[in-house]
Design a protein around this motif. Structure first.
Motif, PDB file in Angstrom:
ATOM      1  N   UNK A   1       0.886  -1.036  -0.126  1.00 39.74           N
ATOM      2  CA  UNK A   1      -0.204  -0.023  -0.460  1.00 39.74           C
ATOM      3  C   UNK A   1       1.111   1.455   0.003  1.00 39.74           C
ATOM      4  N   UNK A   2       0.663   2.027  -0.497  1.00 37.69           N
ATOM      5  CA  UNK A   2       1.278   2.871  -1.315  1.00 37.69           C
ATOM      6  C   UNK A   2       1.144   4.244   0.243  1.00 37.69           C
TER       7      UNK A   2
ATOM      8  N   UNK B   1      -6.325   0.749   0.342  1.00 37.97           N
ATOM      9  CA  UNK B   1      -6.108   1.231   2.210  1.00 37.97           C
ATOM     10  C   UNK B   1      -7.539   2.445   1.809  1.00 37.97           C
ATOM     11  N   UNK B   2      -7.363   3.322   0.321  1.00 34.15           N
ATOM     12  CA  UNK B   2      -7.868   4.943   0.958  1.00 34.15           C
ATOM     13  C   UNK B   2      -7.968   5.034  -1.091  1.00 34.15           C
ATOM     14  N   UNK B   3      -8.858   6.025  -1.129  1.00 34.50           N
ATOM     15  CA  UNK B   3      -9.244   6.741  -2.240  1.00 34.50           C
ATOM     16  C   UNK B   3      -7.602   7.031  -3.476  1.00 34.50           C
ATOM     17  N   UNK B   4      -6.509   7.942  -2.048  1.00 36.55           N
ATOM     18  CA  UNK B   4      -5.702   7.505  -2.504  1.00 36.55           C
ATOM     19  C   UNK B   4      -4.350   7.438  -2.809  1.00 36.55           C
ATOM     20  N   UNK B   5      -4.811   6.062  -2.291  1.00 33.18           N
ATOM     21  CA  UNK B   5      -3.793   4.757  -2.298  1.00 33.18           C
ATOM     22  C   UNK B   5      -4.198   4.089  -3.658  1.00 33.18           C
ATOM     23  N   UNK B   6      -5.803   4.476  -4.016  1.00 30.39           N
ATOM     24  CA  UNK B   6      -5.904   3.766  -5.337  1.00 30.39           C
ATOM     25  C   UNK B   6      -5.578   4.582  -6.298  1.00 30.39           C
ATOM     26  N   UNK B   7      -5.641   6.009  -5.849  1.00 32.25           N
ATOM     27  CA  UNK B   7      -4.842   6.655  -7.054  1.00 32.25           C
ATOM     28  C   UNK B   7      -3.673   6.402  -7.136  1.00 32.25           C
TER      29      UNK B   7
ATOM     30  N   UNK C   1      -1.566   4.134  -6.817  1.00 33.64           N
ATOM     31  CA  UNK C   1      -1.568   2.625  -7.353  1.00 33.64           C
ATOM     32  C   UNK C   1      -2.103   2.437  -8.974  1.00 33.64           C
ATOM     33  N   UNK C   2      -2.816   2.944  -9.538  1.00 32.57           N
ATOM     34  CA  UNK C   2      -3.539   2.990 -10.487  1.00 32.57           C
ATOM     35  C   UNK C   2      -1.920   3.593 -11.521  1.00 32.57           C
ATOM     36  N   UNK C   3      -1.788   4.753 -10.904  1.00 25.53           N
ATOM     37  CA  UNK C   3      -0.868   5.354 -11.929  1.00 25.53           C
ATOM     38  C   UNK C   3       0.893   4.929 -12.058  1.00 25.53           C
TER      39      UNK C   3
END
Length: 151
Positions: free
Chosen positions: A51-52, A86-92, A94-96
């Protein structure tokens, strides 16, 4: 002249063919949708859930970077990196990283990993996190269908 030149060219070609490959810069897409960094034919295969935005993941990266990096560089070990969102920032993030493609993924992943030494990929804002018992926390964790979180 040919007797000297031919063995010299053969030696240069053999040296170039056996030069170690920088396995830490090689990423291969795998069936699970993640990337494998290192030699795809390595004898040791490690799967890391990362997780970033997780401070524990950041600590693990700091502690294991030298040893794990040396193992991957040697070609004996490969690491499949799977995102644990874990959260929206992490999703962004990971997607990047994943959408950057196989050629750029190792660099993007390393950049995100280095920048989260404080547990976050974002610069410090001075804002405190929302706590579960705070009024903002109660409002954000409840919906009309779910009971209020005790605070």
């Amino acid at each position: 002249m040919t007797r000297i030149l031919l063995p010299l060219l053969a030696a240069v070609a053999l040296t170039a063919a056996t030069a170690p490959r920088p396995w830490t810069a090689v990423a291969t897409p795998v069936a699970s949708g993640s990337y494998l960094i290192g030699n795809p034919k390595a004898r040791v295969k490690l799967v890391e859930y990362v997780s970033y935005t997780c401070p524990h993941c950041a600590h693990f990266t700091q502690e294991s970077d030298a040893t794990l990096g040396a193992m991957v560089r040697s070609g004996s070990t490969s690491v499949e990196l799977r995102n644990q969102v874990h959260d929206g920032i992490d999703l962004a993030a990971a997607t990047l990283a994943r959408c950057s493609g196989a050629a750029a993924f190792p660099r993007v992943h390393a950049a995100f990993s280095r920048s989260r030494s404080n547990g976050s990929i974002l610069p410090a804002t001075g804002r405190r996190p929302i706590r579960r018992g705070s009024p903002a926390g109660r409002n954000s964790l409840s919906s009309p269908r779910s009971p209020k979180v005790p605070g």
